[in-house]
Design an enzyme around this catalytic site. Structure first.
Site, PDB file in Angstrom:
ATOM      1  N   LYS A  10       3.099  -3.345   5.604  1.00 24.38           N
ATOM      2  CA  LYS A  10       3.159  -3.297   4.146  1.00 24.38           C
ATOM      3  C   LYS A  10       4.585  -3.114   3.645  1.00 24.38           C
ATOM      4  O   LYS A  10       4.979  -3.694   2.633  1.00 24.38           O
ATOM      5  CB  LYS A  10       2.237  -2.204   3.602  1.00 24.38           C
ATOM      6  CG  LYS A  10       0.759  -2.528   3.796  1.00 24.38           C
ATOM      7  CD  LYS A  10       0.398  -3.883   3.202  1.00 24.38           C
ATOM      8  CE  LYS A  10      -1.080  -4.164   3.199  1.00 24.38           C
ATOM      9  NZ  LYS A  10      -1.402  -5.477   2.624  1.00 24.38           N
TER      10      LYS A  10
ATOM     11  N   TYR B 228      -0.062  -0.666   9.987  1.00 22.13           N
ATOM     12  CA  TYR B 228      -0.342  -1.075   8.605  1.00 22.13           C
ATOM     13  C   TYR B 228       0.826  -0.692   7.691  1.00 22.13           C
ATOM     14  O   TYR B 228       1.275  -1.484   6.853  1.00 22.13           O
ATOM     15  CB  TYR B 228      -1.640  -0.406   8.168  1.00 22.13           C
ATOM     16  CG  TYR B 228      -2.144  -0.736   6.795  1.00 22.13           C
ATOM     17  CD1 TYR B 228      -2.749  -1.954   6.529  1.00 22.13           C
ATOM     18  CD2 TYR B 228      -2.041   0.192   5.766  1.00 22.13           C
ATOM     19  CE1 TYR B 228      -3.245  -2.243   5.259  1.00 22.13           C
ATOM     20  CE2 TYR B 228      -2.537  -0.084   4.503  1.00 22.13           C
ATOM     21  CZ  TYR B 228      -3.132  -1.309   4.250  1.00 22.13           C
ATOM     22  OH  TYR B 228      -3.620  -1.585   3.003  1.00 22.13           O
TER      23      TYR B 228
ATOM     24  N   SER C  38       0.818  -1.208   0.000  1.00 21.79           N
ATOM     25  CA  SER C  38       0.000   0.000   0.000  1.00 21.79           C
ATOM     26  C   SER C  38       0.852   1.258   0.000  1.00 21.79           C
ATOM     27  O   SER C  38       1.952   1.272   0.562  1.00 21.79           O
ATOM     28  CB  SER C  38      -0.880  -0.006   1.253  1.00 21.79           C
ATOM     29  OG  SER C  38      -1.539   1.216   1.420  1.00 21.79           O
TER      30      SER C  38
END
Length: 189
Positions: free
Chosen positions: A164, A160, A147
């Site tokens: 990622k 997150y 991402s």
């Protein structure tokens, strides 16, 4: 072709599973049916995707295991090999979010996201790579989803973003180590 799509009950994973099946692949549709932040919902979205694939004439089976579990990821890989006789691809699209600023994030929020995204990606690849090593000569594929959150550092997603970017490193490492067994390893942001 035959393979696994994680997080295939909803969102990007669902779209990938449907497209793979439309293109003729047999698919293990993995989704434990949890909510956006990992909470139990009692839903079985994997069943809905399998029904849609089979109604269109494709081949698919549901898997409800969490990729965060090393043992369960191994069971998922064996399910693919046992059901379809091979594992040509693993698409890692499973995910969850627990968004907070770094000063508000709990250890559990951090660990839960890392476990699904980063460890889950490791878990599926680890087990599939063993099968690929034992079945040299194929054209196998790893496709991992990452991402812009990691690439650019989303302020409310430190867990997150870290997961990622970890997947980016894992993807490159797998490309360098598994190429000799006919495996390509790529990520899509």
């Amino acid at each position: 072709k035959a393979g696994i799509v994680t997080g295939a009950g909803r969102g990007i994973g669902r779209g990938i599973a449907l497209l793979m099946a439309k293109e003729g692949a047999s698919v293990v549709v993995n989704d434990p049916g949890t909510g956006r932040s990992g909470e139990e919902t009692g839903e079985r979205p994997a069943d809905e995707v399998v029904a849609e694939i089979t109604k269109a004439g494709g081949k698919a089976v549901a898997n409800y295991d969490s990729v965060a579990s090393y043992v369960n990821a191994g069971r998922m890989v064996r399910q693919c090999a046992d059901t379809f006789g091979k594992i040509d691809f693993v698409v890692n699209a499973a995910g969850m979010l627990r968004e907070r600023m770094i000063w508000n994030m709990t250890e559990d929020d951090f660990d839960a996201v890392i476990n699904v995204h980063l460890k889950g990606t490791f878990n599926t690849i680890r087990h599939a790579s063993e099968w690929w090593r034992d079945n040299r000569g194929g054209q196998y594929r790893i496709i991992n989803f990452v991402s812009g959150s990691g690439l650019y550092g989303s302020p409310v997603q430190p867990n997150y973003a870290a997961a990622k970017m970890g997947i980016v490193g894992l993807t490159f490492s797998c490309a360098n180590s598994l190429g000799q067994y006919g495996v390509t390893s790529n990520c899509i942001a």
